[in-house]
Structure formats: structure tokens, C-alpha cells
Design a protein around this motif. Structure first.
Motif, PDB file in Angstrom:
ATOM      1  N   CYS A 298       8.320  33.027   1.928  1.00 46.37           N
ATOM      2  CA  CYS A 298       8.406  34.450   2.242  1.00 46.37           C
ATOM      3  C   CYS A 298       7.916  34.719   3.655  1.00 46.37           C
TER       4      CYS A 298
ATOM      5  N   GLU B  49       6.354  39.575   6.132  1.00 49.42           N
ATOM      6  CA  GLU B  49       5.434  40.152   7.116  1.00 49.42           C
ATOM      7  C   GLU B  49       5.941  39.898   8.542  1.00 49.42           C
ATOM      8  N   GLU B  50       6.426  38.677   8.755  1.00 50.82           N
ATOM      9  CA  GLU B  50       6.953  38.330  10.077  1.00 50.82           C
ATOM     10  C   GLU B  50       8.235  39.117  10.394  1.00 50.82           C
TER      11      GLU B  50
ATOM     12  N   SER C 124      11.726  30.368   6.741  1.00 52.66           N
ATOM     13  CA  SER C 124      10.534  30.104   5.930  1.00 52.66           C
ATOM     14  C   SER C 124      10.653  28.816   5.121  1.00 52.66           C
TER      15      SER C 124
ATOM     16  N   LYS D 165       3.583  44.072  -4.203  1.00 54.01           N
ATOM     17  CA  LYS D 165       2.581  43.576  -5.157  1.00 54.01           C
ATOM     18  C   LYS D 165       2.201  44.688  -6.129  1.00 54.01           C
TER      19      LYS D 165
ATOM     20  N   THR E 157       3.795  37.971  -0.564  1.00 56.31           N
ATOM     21  CA  THR E 157       3.457  36.930   0.410  1.00 56.31           C
ATOM     22  C   THR E 157       3.751  35.567  -0.217  1.00 56.31           C
ATOM     23  N   PRO E 158       3.823  34.513   0.583  1.00 54.34           N
ATOM     24  CA  PRO E 158       4.138  33.186   0.027  1.00 54.34           C
ATOM     25  C   PRO E 158       3.135  32.791  -1.055  1.00 54.34           C
TER      26      PRO E 158
ATOM     27  N   GLN F 274       3.546  46.092   5.040  1.00 55.80           N
ATOM     28  CA  GLN F 274       2.856  44.807   5.194  1.00 55.80           C
ATOM     29  C   GLN F 274       1.646  44.735   4.253  1.00 55.80           C
TER      30      GLN F 274
END
Lengths: 772, 295
Positions: A415, A418-419, A719, A343, A401-402, A396
Motif C-alpha cells: 500500500c 500515503e505516498e 509498492s 481504518k 497502511t501496509p 492520511q
């Protein structure tokens, strides 16, 4: 439990069950490949076929003063010899018009094409090539892109002011201000080297005269439809008069795009009226293939004290080699693709793609993003070390992120980054291993992490469009054939397409196959690049299959006099709500076909992704779906010999949806091994413009003995991307992108040596250990 | 590039008769794993090839009166798998295991490896460490030469494959105080030329501690495989400890004269040979647990 992976939650607790997807399906053409029956371009034999051979320059830069082919022409069996004097000198090229069929002025790299011979045997062609007398006038040459940028450097193209083939600039936000406001500023320079794709089948073409004055070209290529356009331009003919057939292809990894020898085969065929085979030997393939773009990458990062990324500033000098294949697009990718992994709020990047008197460089799995991943992910590791941050958590904290739209307008619809980080950390025991004390003795273990993003299709790659179309034909026997222009080059894409079609129609994949690409029959397909096959090509196949199923249901309804909503098709059988016994699709199709003049049913599908060409600020969503991944490498480093060995490797990928678990694992393991080879030793050693190791003995690819058998672990997170077929995203390139950085970071963890120039050789480690 | 004849004799007598009959116009070939590659760049200027790979007498490994005999056409795989060599010529078994890949080891022979005279030829290094003799038959005469003496330069030996047949190599079977070991460092684990090869033979005093004698064969540390005699001398009579091993490592790094190449710098090879010697002695004497990766 592998079976469990086939059951997925969809929407509000709804379970999607697949009869074909998510399993370990051996590639449908596997048997013919492993038994040697599969025919590749070099296997083709045609009546009257001639053998083509290229004379290549022994100098990195030289004027062609005179070429005498008299002696060569006297060799028995020689049918034709061409030099720059015999061909049109118009310029063309995939990105920059700096190609000619054969030059009549000068040669620009050791291996550059000087002349071509067609003869009735390979031996005669080789003998003739050796007898061509060329008078060269050597010219000053430049091999290092940085030196080539200097004032007064020898010019490769004298009509240009400098050696810059292309420049890329992007600036979003305000980098200077953001850096001024950063608590942490990090600056470092990294270098990535030139490496070879090492596909098993070398570059190959067989050109054949066709009916109606057309030309047929059997090519080992990733881009049958696109190369058709380009070769038509080179040969100054109408694209419709060129028919490209792509049979089995023995790997490409980015190298098998437009290629000079293909064009030379076509020219020789048009002149002689006979089929001409042009196949590189391995040395030629090393000397004049399309190796990876080497880069020098300067990175400056600004972070706040809590680890939030505030600014990224990069400058890249990339080696284009002596003519332009796709290096400018690769450099621009290196400049800005990674900006959509995190980001970022302020980014600036400049990339120069610079001519040198070396082998033209081009696409190689990762397409510049891999080079930049080495720099960025190494930099983050150093920052974590210096400021005592956890590398997993830092990523993370900043990772996309989604639902996020990146600074360049890239829309992250799905997305599981993170997982992926959590999964790899958990499976590798990351936190425990990071805390563990170092081993006694000369051999130390270390663990390192790197993450990645990529695209599944890249809108700016081919300016006119991105997208795909497909046909699925259901025969009177109830078998389905998928027609696509997308090119399986060994990855198993044809099997993935068959699985997608089978799943969407309700057939068993055993009764589905994908046809070889033939531009006379197959739809236009852009081809295998940008990790686009499964997502964009697959989505078109999905749409075609859905269209076919609709037709099939209507015909079943007509023939069996049932409402379409009472019909279910699954795994090759047709079930009626009011009837116990299913009807096989094959039986129904025969009835349908025989009552309709023997017709097949043909489903047609089109997928046009909602992507745009980036604007002048490089803003705009370029890909329908973005894959992500996290890799963790564990190595041991021998502090006495400097040798690094890979011990374990954990790769967690967000693939959207598992289509074929077996080929997916194959792609991940292949990407990891390829990346490990690059990280730990592969290197094209060029001295004064001459490649010193143009063979598999001296160019050290990892062997099976160098890879820890059974210790590459892959994990797939689904995802469910809204654009991919059944949610699938790509895997080809992301499987390689993070590897060099993950290994470099593990080496640092093991012995405290930061290697910033690939490959990570024992010498560099020993040097680092000595300098403390 | 074709030959007029490809002979497949089944006795050494037939081999010698063919050599005599063709007067330099025929040369011997065994596994061909080096020869066929070289032929592409540097064509063999002979009319005929004589394949010695089907002569049973040349494929034997045996012990006789305290000496081990290895036929010239014994393949690397045979050496690796031989219980006799594993037990009484460990350095040779390990060296053979280092060669190329399984395919190359199944075909390539010890005779070819030695006669081809590459400066780091694995089995040549091992045989030099074992102080082996080369048994040579030529039409009308037989010779025995210490293996270290046949090397003339890179790719050159005093054995002329158009005149001479190497029948076997032999070395004395070790007694209970002798140990051997082979250490190799390369860019990868298979199919790679070595950066450093070190073959070691050593003999302990009866007390089991001091070194009575030692032979250290190394490559590619000069134009031919050779013995690091200065370092050998410095170790004779020494009682081994970490300090001595460290010194010996320095000594051999100073003694060898490798060259720079794109495969590795001279300085790097000098450094590695020191590590190789230290580890070789440690492992030959089981001073430390053998690292599973090192050979």
C-alpha cells in the motif's frame, strides 16, 4: 527520466533490472487496430450467414396478449422468427434466475426482447421485425427504485412479494455505540445516476454451427469462459459442446457480460442450421445494454475531534432495472468495499437492489465502489470544510497502511496510499492553491481531492473459485505464445501478458504474443472484471513463464553441456558464464526441438490466490492485492452560466509495479475522462420508462474539445505487491473511482456549491449559487 | 431505401434543368450531413437526388459592390478559413466554427444549414444578425428574400428543395463602426446542439460610444431563428455601461420564448440568453478581454 523507472530496489539494496517492463510499449496489436485490419465480431462474414434482429418492447410494462408473425414471415429472405412460444420458458441468469430466452407472458422494460428474426439481409430482418404484430396490454409501471419499494407499487415479478431483487447487510463493530461516542456526526444523502459505457463496438455475436453437433459462438465479451457456462445453461446443452471465441473486442467497461442477444443468435443458429449474426445498432445498445446501477446513498459518519473515523453507517437503494444482471453484487460492493480504504472500526451497511421497469443495469468500471466513492469522498470534503481540517491530512490520518487488516479481514499487503496523497498534493501545488484567494470576475477556479481503493480480483464474484491458469508455448523458432482465458477487451492486457512472459523467460517482447481466447484451446479464465487481469491473469502467465524457463534451462544444459547455474537468458539471448558470445534463443530452440521430434516447450502456470469467500459476517480477504490512488482535480466554474471546465488533473496510483507505462497512462487518462464525463454531464434521461437520449448526439460524452489536452498528469508508485506478477496490481477501475468526487470537491472549492446528485450540471450549480 | 438517380451537375443551369425535368421527383442535396441522418427516421420521398456540391459557382465567397456573397454550397470549413468572412462577417465565421465537428464542417454547407431551418442553426442565426438576403433561383424565376423570412417552423422553410435552388446569401460589407459577434452555449464543446445561440450585429454612433443600431438574432428561443426586437429597440441610442448591459440581459430573458426539453429547461435557456447578450456586446466592442473558452 523514463529510463530510471526500469531500475528498482529489491530487498536489501539489490537492484532489479528489467529488459521489458516499465517502458512505453505500444500494444502489440496496435498497428492492425489503427489500420482497420483487426477483425471484430461485427466484421465477420460467413457463408450463408443470416442477420438476426430483435423486436423490442415499445412499452415499459405490458402483458403479451398475442403475437402474429404471419406477415413478417412472408418477407422475402426471412428464414426464422422466434417468440416466447417457440422457446423453452426455463429461467436462468447470472445472479438471479429471472431471465428467459424470450418471454411468453409479459415485457418489463421499454426495449425488452419480444421476438427475434433471422433473415438473409439486414434489411429483410428489419422489415420483418416491423411487420410482427403484437397485441400488448399495458400494465402500471414503476421507474424509480424508491417508489418501487413502496407498498402497492406495481410488481415486476408477480410471484414475488415485492420488487426487491436482493438485500445486503453487513455490521461489524458497534455502530450505534461508536456514533454515540463521536464528537463529529455527519449525515448526508447522495445520488448517482444511470450512465452508459459507450464502448466503440456494440454488443455483438456470431453463432455458427460446428462439427460434432457443437455450436461455435464468436462473442464480443469480457467473460468467454463464464459466458460459456451460462449460455450452456440457457440453451440446455453441455458446456463442452459450446465453443466460445473472443477475437478483438472494442471495449466493454463492464457491460459485456452475459447478454440476451448472444443467446438469441445461438437459438436461431440451432434452428436454422446457419450462422447468425446479431449486432446491436447504437440505439438498441443504449436502450437494452447494461448501464451503470443508479444509487441513492445515505451516509452517516462519526469522527473524533482529531479526525479519527469512528463509525460509518450507510444505506443504499439501487436500481436493478427489469431483470438481474450483476446489480446485487454491485450494490454489496458499494455497501462495503470502501470500508477497507480507511481504518474503520465500526461499520454498518444495508443495500437494496430493486426492480424497476427500466433497462437492466450492471457492471460499469468501478462496480459500485465508484458510486460509493462519490458519496464518501464528497462527505469527507464537507466534513473537512465544516471542521477546518485538511482533506489530504484527514485521509492520511485514516487511510490504510501496509500490513493492515481491514475491518472485513482484507489483508493490505502492499500500500502506497500515503505516498499517492503526497505525490498528488505536491505535483498539484495543493497547499498553495488551497490558500490562494479567489479570482475576481464571474469565473472561479477550485481544486478538489479524492482517494480510492479497489481490488485486483474479487473472490465472491464467481462462487466456485478465483484464480487463473496459463500456458506459454515456446516454438521451434524461439517465439513464445501466451494462452490465457483472460480477456483483453482493448485495455492492452494481451501486451501486458506478453511483457510478463518475456521478462520472466528472458525473451524480447517482439517475439512474444498472446493468442485470442478460444475455449477449445485456451485455459478456463474468468475474464475481465474486478481489475483482476494483470494481477491474477498476469501471475498465472508469470508462473507459466517461470515453468517454461526451467524446462528451457534444462534443455540448454543438455544440448550445450553446461550447468544450469552457468546459464543466463536475457532479451532473447542465452549467455554462458564461460563464453563471451551469446546464443540466440531461436537457435537453441531449433536444436532442442529438432532433437525431440519437433516439440515446442510448454510452460504451464497456475495461480490460486490466498483469498476466501467472506463468511456470514462478510469477513474474509477477497483479493490478493489492493490498488490505491489519489486524484486531484482543478476546475473553473462560470458563475453566470453554471458551466464547469476541467483545467488540470493529477492522478497518483499505487500500481504495485509498472508493466507497460504506455497502457497504464492510457488507462488512467481513460478513467479520468470517463469519470469526468459522468461527473459533468453524462446522463441517461428516462421519462416514463423511455430513454430520451439513445444516441451519441444527445447523450453527451466528453469530446476531445472538452478535455484539457496534456493536462491529465499520471504518477505511478510501485509498492511491489507480493502476489502480483513482479508486484503488479490492477488499474482499470481505480482510475475512475475517485473522479466524480474529486471534481465535485473542486467545484465546491471554486464556488461553494455542493452538488450531491450526479451529474454536476450547470443548472444545479446555478441553483446552488442562488440559494446561497 | 435507395434512389434511382444521383445527379452531379456542374452548373446552376444544369441544376435548374434537372429540377424542372423531374417535376418534384428530385431534390437537392449538398453536404447531406443533416439529410442523411433525417432520412433514417423520415425517408425522403423522392426518386432522385441532385448533388449541388460540385457546382463551382455555388462554392464561391466574394465581395461585390459593397456586398459579401456566400455561395450556398460553401462549407462551414470554407467560412471558418475565409479571410474575407473573418474580416467582414466575423459572426458568420464564428457560427460556422461552432457547427458539429471538423468532419461535419468539411462537408456540411451553409445552404443546407439554413434551408434545413432548425430553430438554432448556427449559420442561420449569424445570417439573420447580418440581415442577409437569400438568392433563390427556380426554373424560370429569380428571387431575393430576407433570410429571416424563409423560416416557417422547426425544419420548415419556404425553400422547396424539389423546386428551388438557393444560389447564395449576401449581406452588406460592414463599415468601420459596425461590429459582429457570435455567442454559443452548449452541453459540450463540439458535436452538440446549442442551448443558446446569439448572433449580434451592432453599429456605433460616430462618437464611438452610443449604439446607433443593433440586431440580435437568437435560437433556439422560438420555433424559428428570430430577432429580439424589443431588446434591440431598448438598446438603440444607448450609451453602453454595465447597468445598461444588465438591463438588456434581463430584457432579452423576458422577451424570448424557449421551450423545456431534456436538453435544458426554458428557465435555464432564458437565463443563458441574458448572459450571452451581455458577453456578446462586451466582446464585440472589446469592453473586456475575451475569455479564451467562450465563443
Amino acid at each position: 527520466m523514463p529510463g530510471k523507472r526500469n531500475v528498482l530496489k529489491k530487498g536489501k539494496g539489490e537492484i532489479m533490472k528489467f529488459s521489458n517492463l516499465g517502458k512505453e510499449t505500444p500494444i502489440l496489436d496496435g498497428l492492425e487496430k489503427v489500420t482497420g485490419r483487426a477483425r471484430y465480431v461485427p466484421d465477420l462474414k460467413m457463408e450463408g450467414m443470416l442477420y438476426g434482429k430483435v423486436l423490442r418492447s415499445p412499452y415499459p410494462h405490458a402483458r403479451l396478449v398475442n403475437i402474429d408473425t404471419t406477415k413478417a414471415a412472408r418477407v422475402p429472405g426471412v428464414k426464422d422468427i422466434i417468440t416466447g412460444k417457440d422457446v423453452s420458458q426455463h429461467r436462468f441468469g447470472p445472479m438471479v434466475p429471472d431471465w428467459v430466452i424470450l418471454p411468453d407472458d409479459k415485457v418489463r422494460f421499454h426495449g425488452d426482447e419480444v421476438a427475434a428474426v433471422a433473415a438473409s439481409s439486414e434489411e429483410a430482418a428489419a422489415e420483418a421485425v416491423a411487420l410482427i404484430e403484437v397485441e400488448y396490454e399495458e400494465l402500471p409501471a414503476v421507474y424509480d427504485p424508491e417508489l418501487a419499494l413502496e407498498e402497492g407499487a406495481p410488481l415486476l415479478y408477480e410471484e414475488k412479494d415485492n420488487n426487491i431483487a436482493a438485500t445486503f447487510n453487513v455490521h461489524s463493530g458497534d455502530v450505534d455505540e461508536a456514533l454515540a461516542g463521536s464528537d463529529i456526526i455527519f449525515e448526508e444523502t447522495y445520488k448517482t445516476n444511470q450512465v452508459y459505457q459507450a464502448y466503440m463496438e456494440p454488443m455483438a455475436a456470431v453463432a455458427v454451427p460446428g462439427d460434432y453437433e457443437r455450436l461455435i459462438m464468436w462473442l464480443s465479451t469480457q467473460i468467454p469462459s463464464m459466458s460459456r457456462l451460462r449460455y450452456a445453461e440457457a440453451l440446455q446443452m453441455c458446456a463442452e459442446d459450446l465453443r466460445i471465441i473472443k477475437p478483438h473486442v472494442g471495449g466493454g467497461f463492464g457491460a459485456k457480460f452475459e447478454y440476451k442477444s448472444h443467446i438469441l443468435a445461438a437459438v436461431l443458429t440451432r434452428r436454422t442450421g446457419l450462422p447468425v449474426r446479431m449486432v446491436n445498432n447504437r440505439e438498441e445498445d443504449f436502450r437494452a445494454g447494461n448501464p451503470r446501477v443508479p444509487m441513492k446513498i445515505w451516509v452517516k459518519l462519526g469522527l473524533s475531534r482529531d479526525g479519527t473515523f469512528l463509525a460509518k453507517d450507510t444505506r443504499i437503494i439501487a436500481g436493478n432495472g427489469a431483470r438481474t444482471v450483476y446489480a446485487p453484487a454491485i450494490t454489496s460492493t458499494a455497501c462495503y468495499r470502501i470500508d477497507s480504504l480507511y481504518k474503520f472500526k465500526n461499520v454498518r451497511s444495508t443495500g437494496y437492489t430493486v426492480y424497476t421497469n427500466t433497462i437492466p443495469t450492471s457492471c460499469f468500471r468501478g462496480f459500485g465502489n465508484a458510486q460509493m466513492h462519490f458519496a464518501m469522498e464528497s462527505a469527507l470534503d464537507t466534513i473537512c470544510h465544516q471542521y477546518d481540517m485538511d482533506p489530504i491530512k484527514l485521509r492520511q490520518h485514516n487511510g490504510v497502511t501496509p500490513g493492515f487488516t481491514s475491518i472485513h479481514g482484507w489483508e493490505i499487503k502492499s500500500c502506497a496510499l500515503e505516498e499517492c496523497l503526497d505525490k498528488a498534493a505536491q505535483e498539484s501545488n495543493w497547499y498553495e492553491k488551497k490558500k490562494a484567494p479567489k479570482q475576481k470576475g464571474p469565473v472561479k477556479k477550485g481544486i478538489g481531492v479524492a482517494i480510492c481503493n479497489h481490488v485486483s480480483g474479487n473472490r465472491p464474484f464467481f462462487k466456485p473459485f478465483d484464480g487463473s491458469s496459463a500456458l506459454v508455448r515456446l516454438t521451434p523458432e524461439g517465439k513464445a505464445i501466451v494462452f490465457t482465458g483472460e480477456a483483453d477487451i482493448g485495455q492492452g492486457m494481451n501486451t501486458a501478458f506478453a511483457l510478463i512472459a518475456a521478462e520472466a523467460v528472458g525473451l524480447n517482447v517482439k517475439n512474444v504474443r498472446t493468442a485470442a481466447v478460444d475455449t477449445d484451446i485456451s485455459p478456463f479464465g474468468l475474464g475481465s472484471f474486478a481489475t483482476r487481469g494483470s494481477t491474477i491473469g498476469g501471475r498465472a502467465v508469470y508462473e507459466a513463464a517461470v515453468n517454461l524457463k526451467k524446462q528451457l534451462l534444462e534443455h540448454i544444459s543438455r544440448v550445450y553441456e553446461k550447468e544450469t547455474d552457468q546459464i543466463t537468458i536475457n532479451n532473447g539471448n542465452i549467455y554462458f558464464d564461460d563464453q563471451e558470445k551469446p546464443v540466440p534463443v531461436a537457435e537453441a530452440m531449433q536444436t532442442i526441438s529438432y532433437t525431440l521430434g519437433g516439440t515446442s516447450l510448454v510452460g504451464q502456470g497456475v495461480f490460486v490466490p490466498d483469498t476466501v469467500l467472506p463468511d456470514e459476517n462478510k469477513y474474509g480477504n477477497v483479493s490478493p492485492a489492493y490498488p490505491f490512488g489519489c486524484h486531484i482535480a482543478e476546475v473553473e466554474v462560470d458563475t453566470e452560466t453554471g458551466r464547469t471546465r476541467l483545467l488540470n488533473y493529477w492522478a497518483a496510483h499505487d500500481v504495485g509495479r509498472v508493466i507497460n507505462r504506455q497502457t497504464l497512462e492510457g488507462q488512467v487518462e481513460g478513467g479520468v475522462i470517463m469519470g469526468a464525463g459522468w461527473a459533468l454531464g453524462e446522463d441517461m434521461v428516462i421519462n416514463d420508462g423511455v430513454l430520451l437520449n439513445p444516441n451519441f448526439h444527445d447523450y453527451c460524452l466528453p469530446t476531445a474539445m472538452d478535455i484539457p489536452e496534456g493536462h491529465i498528469y499520471s504518477y505511478f508508485l510501485e509498492s511491489e505487491d507480493p502476489n502480483g506478477p513482479f508486484g503488479a496490481k490492477g488499474i482499470g477501475e481505480p482510475s475512475l473511482n475517485p473522479v466524480p468526487a474529486a471534481i465535485a470537491n473542486a467545484v465546491f472549492d471554486a464556488v461553494g456549491v455542493r452538488v450531491k446528485t450526479l451529474p454536476i450540471t450547470p443548472e444545479k450549480i446555478l441553483e446552488g449559487l442562488e440559494s446561497g | 431505401m435507395t434512389w434511382e438517380n444521383y445527379f452531379m451537375p456542374s452548373t446552376t443551369g444544369e441544376v435548374l434543368a434537372l429540377l424542372e425535368q423531374h417535376q418534384g421527383q428530385a431534390r437537392l442535396v449538398a453536404g447531406g450531413t443533416d439529410l442523411m441522418v433525417q432520412h433514417r427516421w423520415d425517408p425522403l420521398e423522392v426518386k432522385s437526388l441532385i448533388d449541388i456540391g460540385r457546382v463551382p459557382a455555388l462554392k464561391e465567397i466574394r465581395e461585390d459592390h459593397g456586398r459579401i456573397y456566400v455561395g450556398a454550397a460553401v462549407t462551414h470549413s470554407q467560412l471558418v478559413d475565409s479571410a474575407l468572412i473573418q474580416g467582414k462577417g466575423r459572426v458568420l465565421a464564428e457560427a460556422a466554427r461552432s457547427v458539429g465537428s471538423p468532419q461535419v464542417r468539411n462537408v456540411g454547407t451553409v445552404g443546407g444549414n439554413v434551408v434545413n431551418a432548425q430553430p438554432a442553426a448556427d449559420t442561420a442565426i449569424a445570417l439573420v444578425a447580418l440581415d442577409a438576403l437569400v438568392h433563390v433561383s427556380s426554373p424560370g424565376k429569380e428571387r431575393e428574400i430576407p433570410v429571416a423570412e424563409i423560416f416557417l417552423g422547426p425544419g420548415k422553410s419556404s425553400i422547396d428543395p424539389a423546386k428551388d435552388l438557393v444560389t447564395a446569401f449576401s449581406f452588406s460589407a460592414p463599415d468601420s463602426r459596425e461590429r459582429t459577434y457570435f455567442v454559443r452555449f452548449a452541453r459540450r464543446e463540439a458535436l452538440a446542439l446549442p442551448l443558446v445561440n446569439l448572433g449580434l450585429w451592432l453599429q456605433l454612433e460616430e462618437d464611438g460610444h452610443a449604439l446607433k443600431d443593433i440586431r440580435i438574432a437568437v435560437g433556439p428561443m422560438a420555433v424559428v431563428p428570430y430577432r429580439a426586437r424589443k431588446t434591440e429597440a431598448s438598446l438603440k441610442g444607448a450609451v453602453l455601461n454595465e447597468e445598461i448591459l444588465k438591463k438588456a440581459g434581463h430584457s432579452i430573458s423576458e422577451e424570448v420564448t424557449p421551450r423545456d426539453s431534456f436538453r435544458g429547461s426554458a428557465a435555464f435557456k432564458k437565463r443563458l440568453i441574458g448572459v450571452a447578450l451581455k458577453r456578446g456586446i462586451e466582446r464585440a466592442l472589446d469592453l473586456k478581454g475575451v475569455d479564451r473558452h467562450e465563443r
